[in-house]
Structure formats: structure tokens, C-alpha cells
Design an enzyme around this catalytic site. Sequence first.
Site, short mmCIF file in Angstrom:
data_model
loop_
_atom_site.label_atom_id
_atom_site.label_comp_id
_atom_site.label_asym_id
_atom_site.label_seq_id
_atom_site.Cartn_x
_atom_site.Cartn_y
_atom_site.Cartn_z
N LEU A 38 0.82 -1.21 0.00
CA LEU A 38 0.00 0.00 0.00
C LEU A 38 0.86 1.26 0.00
CD1 LEU A 38 -2.66 -1.12 2.65
CD2 LEU A 38 -2.75 -1.38 0.15
N HIS A 42 -3.59 4.36 -1.98
CA HIS A 42 -4.54 3.49 -1.27
C HIS A 42 -5.02 4.19 0.00
CE1 HIS A 42 -1.87 0.39 -3.33
NE2 HIS A 42 -3.07 0.06 -3.77
N ASP A 156 -6.39 3.46 -12.46
CA ASP A 156 -6.78 2.30 -13.28
C ASP A 156 -8.12 2.62 -13.92
OD1 ASP A 156 -4.56 0.37 -12.59
OD2 ASP A 156 -5.28 0.86 -10.60
N SER A 191 1.92 4.13 -7.56
CA SER A 191 1.60 2.76 -7.96
C SER A 191 2.54 1.83 -7.21
CB SER A 191 1.83 2.60 -9.47
OG SER A 191 1.87 1.23 -9.81
#
Length: 303
Positions: A38, A42, A156, A191
Site C-alpha cells: 500500500l 490506497h 486504473d 503505484s
Amino acid sequence: MSLTNVTTETSIAPLRTKLDQCRASGATVGFVPTMGFLHDGHGSLMRTASERNDVVVASIFVNPLQFAPNEDLDRYPRNLEGDTAIAATNGVDHLFVPTVDEMYPQGNVLTNISVSDLSERWDGVSRPEHFGGVATVVSKLFNIIGPCHAYFGEKDYQQLAIVRRMVTDLSIPVEVVGCPTLREADGLAMSSRNSLLTTEDRAAAVVLRRALDRGMELHGDGETDPERIVAAMTEVVSAEPRARLDYAAAVDPTSIRVPEVLGADARLLIAAWFGTTRLIDNTASTVGGAGQAFTETQQSPTG
Ligand code: PAF
């Protein structure tokens, strides 16, 4: 930001019981599905889930179904201890960390969810089985968690479009919420895969953001020919010898198809290889909106 005592659950049945009890007592459930390792991207999904719901559950599961045999499943980064700390400081109450056996007890999986059309272009070309694996595990996770608000990052973008469509098509009782991409100080989208980059490739990877900015600038100034925008984005990436472009695209934000003429609102998509690591990024783009391009002082302005 609330500090919680996060509990870790590895089995489906007790987690279901807990969440059913929460809902029965009137609590709302926020859900953040992840593959772990994470970062603050996140963390921001978790904070949003925590601000808007009574109970937050996050899953950590590196889903083998969404990796082709030649992809990076084995080297996908993992750090459960670090992840637990991040979850705890960002308002998560329950971490769901199933094993592959718990998720796929029969070994092979005979049921696959496929969201056609949306899954077949962009990342779906380079990764033909990827979105089937994503849709299958996300629908399984939604069945495990039950009715909830589920938070997905816009980084995404294609995945988000596919999950939204799956939920609508199958009447899954989940509200899907898209959240803005968080970026490093130089503009690189956060990412888990960034950790796989060499120092040189990490420095080069910022070219993705520069290419998106160039596309936004052109579209913002009124260019509506998607091919010209893609050509300009491609030229930016070509100037970075460490980058190998997979695709650049200027698409309709809902259908993610290339229209003949771009509308006032578009989505710019990009994917490129840096060494053995493939990164993706995207941004909203608006005619007249060139001023929104990322500058190094911004942290997370766009998806
Ligand atoms: O975006 C991800 O991390 C994964 O694709 C997801 C949604 C957790 C499914 O494995």
C-alpha cells in the site's frame, strides 16, 4: 484521519458474519479492494471510505487470475506489516487477507466474469486475460463483502469503467466510487509497481505525466482530432530513451473508444514500459482546461 485498531481476517465466513451484523445494526460499509504494498494512493481511498462510512474493510489479495504466466505475479511487491500500519492509520477497521486457497478452494476456477467490449482495448490488447481476472475477483469480493460503497482509484481508469459496467449489468448491490489519482511530487502516479523501477527508470517514468500534460494542453487549446493529440503525446515519450510506449489514446470518457472528433470532455490514456515494468496513467482533459496540467508543486490534482 482516524486511528483504528485494525483486525485481520483471513477467512470468508467470519468476515461475512461481522459485516452482516454491522449492516443489521444500521452501519454503512466502505470497501477498498487492493493487492497490497500500500501507498498513499490506497491511503486516500481508505480515508475517503472512512469519512463516508461507519465501517471500513480493505482487502489485500494478489489475484493470480489477473496475471498472465509471463507477467509479474511472482515479483509483485508484498509487505503485510507495512500494509497493516497504513490501513490502521487511514481508518480501516477490518483487513481481509485471504490465501489463494481460501479464494479459489477448487484450485481451478470454472466461472469467469467477462465484461466484453470495454475489456478488449487498451490494456486488454497487451493483457488479454487481465480484465477477466479482475472482474472475476472483484465480483467475488463484492459477494463476500456484501452491500457496500467500494472505492477505486482513477489511475486504473479502464478497470474502473469495467467494474462500474459489471455492477450495473449484474445488479450487484454495491455503489462504485472513483477517486482521484495521487501523484508523487514530480507528477508520477503512485503505484505499487513504482517500487520495481530502477533509479534511472524511476526518473524517466515522469515522462508519462509530461505526455499527458502535452495532450491536455493541445485539447485544452481546442484540438479535437484524437490522432493529433496522440501524435503529440507519442513525440514526448519518444524523447525519453528509457521509455517504450505501449499505447497513447484520446478517448470518450464513458465508452473509452476513440471518437472521430473529441468532445469537450475527454480522457487521455497512456501505458509504457520502463525496463521490465509496465506503468499506466491517465487524465481527464477538457477543452479550455489546459491550465489544469500538472506542475511539480501539485500533489494530486487529477485522475
Ligand atoms: O486495482 C487493483 O489493485 C486490483 O486490480 C483489484 C481491483 C484489487 C483486483 O485484484
